[in-house]
Design a protein around this motif. Structure first.
Motif, PDB file in Angstrom:
ATOM      1  N   TYR A 311      30.970   2.836 -82.580  1.00  8.43           N
ATOM      2  CA  TYR A 311      31.621   2.336 -81.366  1.00  8.43           C
ATOM      3  C   TYR A 311      31.353   3.289 -80.210  1.00  8.43           C
ATOM      4  O   TYR A 311      31.494   4.511 -80.338  1.00  8.43           O
ATOM      5  CB  TYR A 311      33.130   2.201 -81.581  1.00  8.43           C
ATOM      6  N   LYS A 312      30.968   2.740 -79.096  1.00  9.05           N
ATOM      7  CA  LYS A 312      30.736   3.529 -77.886  1.00  9.05           C
ATOM      8  C   LYS A 312      31.847   3.240 -76.881  1.00  9.05           C
ATOM      9  O   LYS A 312      32.141   2.076 -76.592  1.00  9.05           O
ATOM     10  CB  LYS A 312      29.377   3.179 -77.266  1.00  9.05           C
ATOM     11  N   MET A 313      32.471   4.284 -76.378  1.00  9.11           N
ATOM     12  CA  MET A 313      33.492   4.110 -75.349  1.00  9.11           C
ATOM     13  C   MET A 313      32.905   3.332 -74.180  1.00  9.11           C
ATOM     14  O   MET A 313      31.873   3.729 -73.626  1.00  9.11           O
ATOM     15  CB  MET A 313      34.000   5.467 -74.861  1.00  9.11           C
ATOM     16  N   ASN A 314      33.547   2.227 -73.808  1.00 10.52           N
ATOM     17  CA  ASN A 314      32.894   1.368 -72.821  1.00 10.52           C
ATOM     18  C   ASN A 314      33.809   0.865 -71.702  1.00 10.52           C
ATOM     19  O   ASN A 314      33.480  -0.098 -71.022  1.00 10.52           O
ATOM     20  CB  ASN A 314      32.251   0.162 -73.527  1.00 10.52           C
ATOM     21  N   PHE A 315      34.974   1.505 -71.533  1.00 10.99           N
ATOM     22  CA  PHE A 315      35.837   1.076 -70.441  1.00 10.99           C
ATOM     23  C   PHE A 315      35.222   1.491 -69.098  1.00 10.99           C
ATOM     24  O   PHE A 315      34.655   2.572 -68.968  1.00 10.99           O
ATOM     25  CB  PHE A 315      37.225   1.701 -70.575  1.00 10.99           C
ATOM     26  N   THR A 316      35.369   0.652 -68.114  1.00  5.77           N
ATOM     27  CA  THR A 316      34.889   0.978 -66.774  1.00  5.77           C
ATOM     28  C   THR A 316      35.834   1.978 -66.122  1.00  5.77           C
ATOM     29  O   THR A 316      36.985   2.163 -66.559  1.00  5.77           O
ATOM     30  CB  THR A 316      34.809  -0.281 -65.903  1.00  5.77           C
ATOM     31  N   ASP A 317      35.370   2.609 -65.047  1.00  2.05           N
ATOM     32  CA  ASP A 317      36.227   3.552 -64.321  1.00  2.05           C
ATOM     33  C   ASP A 317      37.483   2.855 -63.807  1.00  2.05           C
ATOM     34  O   ASP A 317      38.576   3.442 -63.810  1.00  2.05           O
ATOM     35  CB  ASP A 317      35.455   4.161 -63.149  1.00  2.05           C
ATOM     36  N   ARG A 318      37.336   1.623 -63.370  1.00  2.00           N
ATOM     37  CA  ARG A 318      38.477   0.861 -62.868  1.00  2.00           C
ATOM     38  C   ARG A 318      39.496   0.613 -63.979  1.00  2.00           C
ATOM     39  O   ARG A 318      40.704   0.785 -63.764  1.00  2.00           O
ATOM     40  CB  ARG A 318      37.995  -0.483 -62.292  1.00  2.00           C
ATOM     41  N   GLU A 319      39.020   0.253 -65.149  1.00  2.00           N
ATOM     42  CA  GLU A 319      39.921   0.016 -66.290  1.00  2.00           C
ATOM     43  C   GLU A 319      40.623   1.310 -66.701  1.00  2.00           C
ATOM     44  O   GLU A 319      41.819   1.297 -67.045  1.00  2.00           O
ATOM     45  CB  GLU A 319      39.115  -0.568 -67.457  1.00  2.00           C
ATOM     46  N   LYS A 320      39.905   2.414 -66.644  1.00  2.00           N
ATOM     47  CA  LYS A 320      40.512   3.701 -66.976  1.00  2.00           C
ATOM     48  C   LYS A 320      41.630   4.058 -65.995  1.00  2.00           C
ATOM     49  O   LYS A 320      42.667   4.601 -66.392  1.00  2.00           O
ATOM     50  CB  LYS A 320      39.445   4.799 -66.979  1.00  2.00           C
ATOM     51  N   GLU A 321      41.418   3.765 -64.725  1.00  2.00           N
ATOM     52  CA  GLU A 321      42.452   4.031 -63.728  1.00  2.00           C
ATOM     53  C   GLU A 321      43.695   3.186 -63.977  1.00  2.00           C
ATOM     54  O   GLU A 321      44.823   3.657 -63.809  1.00  2.00           O
ATOM     55  CB  GLU A 321      41.901   3.750 -62.324  1.00  2.00           C
ATOM     56  N   ILE A 322      43.508   1.934 -64.381  1.00  2.00           N
ATOM     57  CA  ILE A 322      44.642   1.049 -64.690  1.00  2.00           C
ATOM     58  C   ILE A 322      45.442   1.604 -65.866  1.00  2.00           C
ATOM     59  O   ILE A 322      46.684   1.605 -65.850  1.00  2.00           O
ATOM     60  CB  ILE A 322      44.146  -0.377 -64.986  1.00  2.00           C
ATOM     61  N   ILE A 323      44.736   2.105 -66.886  1.00  2.00           N
ATOM     62  CA  ILE A 323      45.419   2.692 -68.049  1.00  2.00           C
ATOM     63  C   ILE A 323      46.204   3.931 -67.628  1.00  2.00           C
ATOM     64  O   ILE A 323      47.333   4.158 -68.090  1.00  2.00           O
ATOM     65  CB  ILE A 323      44.394   3.035 -69.155  1.00  2.00           C
ATOM     66  N   LYS A 324      45.645   4.738 -66.729  1.00  2.00           N
ATOM     67  CA  LYS A 324      46.356   5.919 -66.240  1.00  2.00           C
ATOM     68  C   LYS A 324      47.641   5.529 -65.517  1.00  2.00           C
ATOM     69  O   LYS A 324      48.696   6.154 -65.700  1.00  2.00           O
ATOM     70  CB  LYS A 324      45.452   6.719 -65.296  1.00  2.00           C
ATOM     71  N   ILE A 325      47.539   4.499 -64.680  1.00  2.00           N
ATOM     72  CA  ILE A 325      48.730   4.023 -63.960  1.00  2.00           C
ATOM     73  C   ILE A 325      49.790   3.553 -64.954  1.00  2.00           C
ATOM     74  O   ILE A 325      50.979   3.875 -64.828  1.00  2.00           O
ATOM     75  CB  ILE A 325      48.349   2.879 -62.994  1.00  2.00           C
ATOM     76  N   PHE A 326      49.360   2.791 -65.953  1.00  2.00           N
ATOM     77  CA  PHE A 326      50.264   2.297 -66.999  1.00  2.00           C
ATOM     78  C   PHE A 326      50.954   3.462 -67.711  1.00  2.00           C
ATOM     79  O   PHE A 326      52.173   3.456 -67.931  1.00  2.00           O
ATOM     80  CB  PHE A 326      49.469   1.438 -67.977  1.00  2.00           C
ATOM     81  N   ALA A 327      50.176   4.503 -68.058  1.00  2.00           N
ATOM     82  CA  ALA A 327      50.734   5.675 -68.748  1.00  2.00           C
ATOM     83  C   ALA A 327      51.769   6.387 -67.888  1.00  2.00           C
ATOM     84  O   ALA A 327      52.821   6.823 -68.382  1.00  2.00           O
ATOM     85  CB  ALA A 327      49.608   6.622 -69.144  1.00  2.00           C
ATOM     86  N   ASN A 328      51.476   6.511 -66.618  1.00  2.00           N
ATOM     87  CA  ASN A 328      52.417   7.157 -65.701  1.00  2.00           C
ATOM     88  C   ASN A 328      53.713   6.377 -65.567  1.00  2.00           C
ATOM     89  O   ASN A 328      54.811   6.954 -65.523  1.00  2.00           O
ATOM     90  CB  ASN A 328      51.765   7.330 -64.332  1.00  2.00           C
ATOM     91  N   VAL A 329      53.603   5.054 -65.513  1.00  2.00           N
ATOM     92  CA  VAL A 329      54.793   4.203 -65.406  1.00  2.00           C
ATOM     93  C   VAL A 329      55.657   4.355 -66.655  1.00  2.00           C
ATOM     94  O   VAL A 329      56.886   4.520 -66.571  1.00  2.00           O
ATOM     95  CB  VAL A 329      54.389   2.733 -65.194  1.00  2.00           C
TER      96      VAL A 329
END
Length: 348
Positions: A311-329
Motif C-alpha cells: 500500500y502506498k500512502m495516497n492522500f492528497t495535500d487537501r485531504e490531509k489538511e481536512i484530516i488535521k482539521i478533524f483531529a483538532n476539532v
C-alpha cells in the motif's frame, strides 16, 4: 503437587482477543475440565471497590498493572491472595498479551518475576507469528488503539516485541525453559478439530476441544482498510499535539465501517523488506524451533512467503489538511468535555 498457573502472554496480534473471549465464555466447561478462568478484574472491583478496566476478558492484566502503577506491597499481596484462592482448588489460566510488551515503566521480565517470586508452579504460553506479518499487524493495531505516530520502518527499527528469541530467553531465566510453551500462529500448524487458535489452546491445556454448548468467538478485532489506517495515522499525528491519550471514538467508527465492507489484502512493507526481515530473524527462528519446540529440522514458520501488494500512502495535500482539521476539532471537544467534568466535580 501444586496446581498450575498458566500465563498466556500473547504475543499481540496472534488471536489473543478471540482466545480470551473463548476462555471467558466457556469458563464453566473449562472449570469442569480442571482449568479455572477467573474474572480477576470483576472480583477486584467487587472486593476493593476499585474500577480496574472496562474489559474483563484480559483477566491477567492486573499482574502488569501492579508493576506499571507501582502498587504498594500491601496491594500486591491482596492480588496474590485473590489468585491463590483460585489456585487452591484448580489450575488457573490468566491471559494478557500486553505482558509481552515493554515500556519505560514495565517489562515482561518484571511482571513474570513478580508473580514467580510469590508462586513457583508457573507455565508460560506464547504464540509467535512470522516477523514480517507480525510487525505489519502490530503497527496496524497500534495506530488503531495506541495513537501510534511512527511509520512502520521506524517501528521495525525500535520495537522490542518482534525480538522473540531475546524475550523468550529473558523469560526462561526466570521460569526455566522447560516451563515455556511456544506455539506458532499459523493455520497450518494449529492442532485440534477446528485447526484454529481455540482448539490449539485446548491442546495446550490437555483437554477436549469441543463439547455440547461450546461458544466460539467468531470474528473479533478485525483489521481495517489501509486507507482508514492512513487516515488514523495522520489523525494521530495532529491529535497528539494537543492530547496524549487514546481516542477510541474514531477507532470504533472505523471498525464499525470495516465490519460491513470487504477490502483487498495489502502489505505495509515492500516485498524486498519482507524478505530482509525474514532473513534477519532466520537464525533466531531456528534457535527457537530447536530449543523451545524440540524441532530437529529447525523450522519455526511454515507459511509460504508470497509477494503482497504494498500500500502506498495516497492522500492528497487537501485531504490531509481536512484530516488535521478533524483531529483538532476532536481534540478541542475532548478537552472541553474534560473541563466540564472537572467543574462538575468541584461543584459537588
Amino acid at each position: 503437587m501444586k496446581n498450575t498457573l498458566l500465563l498466556h502472554i500473547g504475543t499481540p496480534k496472534t488471536g489473543t482477543t478471540a482466545l480470551q473471549k473463548f476462555l471467558a465464555e466457556n469458563s464453566e466447561e473449562l472449570k469442569k475440565q480442571g482449568w479455572d478462568v477467573p474474572d480477576m478484574l470483576k472480583e477486584w472491583q467487587i472486593q476493593y471497590g476499585e474500577r480496574a478496566y472496562k474489559s474483563t476478558q484480559r483477566n491477567g492484566m492486573l499482574l502488569r498493572w501492579s508493576i506499571k502503577k507501582n502498587w504498594s506491597e500491601e496491594k500486591k499481596e491482596k492480588l496474590l491472595q485473590m489468585l491463590l484462592k483460585h489456585l487452591q482448588s484448580s489450575n488457573v489460566i490468566l491471559s494478557d498479551e500486553v505482558i509481552w510488551e515493554d515500556d519505560p515503566s514495565t517489562t515482561t521480565a518484571e511482571v513474570i518475576r513478580s508473580i514467580k517470586n510469590r508462586y513457583d508452579n508457573i507455565k508460560i504460553v506464547c504464540y509467535l507469528r512470522r516477523q514480517d506479518l507480525y510487525i505489519e499487524s502490530y503497527w496496524n493495531q497500534c495506530i488503531k488503539t495506541k495513537m501510534e505516530i511512527r511509520d512502520i520502518d521506524q517501528m521495525i527499527l525500535e520495537d522490542t516485541t518482534i525480538r522473540y528469541k531475546e524475550k523468550l530467553d529473558e523469560i526462561a531465566e526466570i521460569v526455566g525453559r522447560e516451563n515455556i510453551i511456544v506455539r506458532v500462529y499459523e493455520r497450518e500448524q494449529f492442532e485440534g478439530s477446528r485447526e484454529d487458535i481455540t482448539s490449539d489452546f485446548c491442546k495446550v491445556l490437555g483437554i477436549k476441544d469441543t463439547w455440547e454448548g461450546i461458544v466460539l468467538p467468531g470474528m473479533v478485532n478485525e483489521r481495517i482498510d489501509a486507507e482508514l489506517i492512513e487516515m488514523k495515522w495522520l489523525f494521530n499525528q495532529e491529535y497528539k499535539k494537543h492530547l496524549d491519550e487514546p481516542c477510541y471514538v474514531v477507532t470504533r467508527n472505523a471498525m464499525e465501517y470495516a465490519a460491513n465492507h470487504k477490502f483487498s489484502k495489502v502489505g505495509y512493507i515492500s516485498n524486498e523488506c519482507r524478505k530482509e526481515l525474514i532473513k534477519k530473524y532466520s537464525d533466531d527462528n531456528y534457535y527457537i524451533a530447536t530449543n523451545y519446540m524440540g524441532r530437529k529440522d529447525g523450522v519455526l514458520f511454515k507459511e509460504k512467503v508470497v509477494d503482497i501488494p504494498e500500500y502506498k500512502m495516497n492522500f492528497t495535500d487537501r485531504e490531509k489538511e481536512i484530516i488535521k482539521i478533524f483531529a483538532n476539532v476532536v481534540a478541542d471537544l475532548r478537552s472541553y468535555i474534560k473541563e466540564l467534568k472537572n467543574e462538575d466535580i468541584e461543584q459537588i
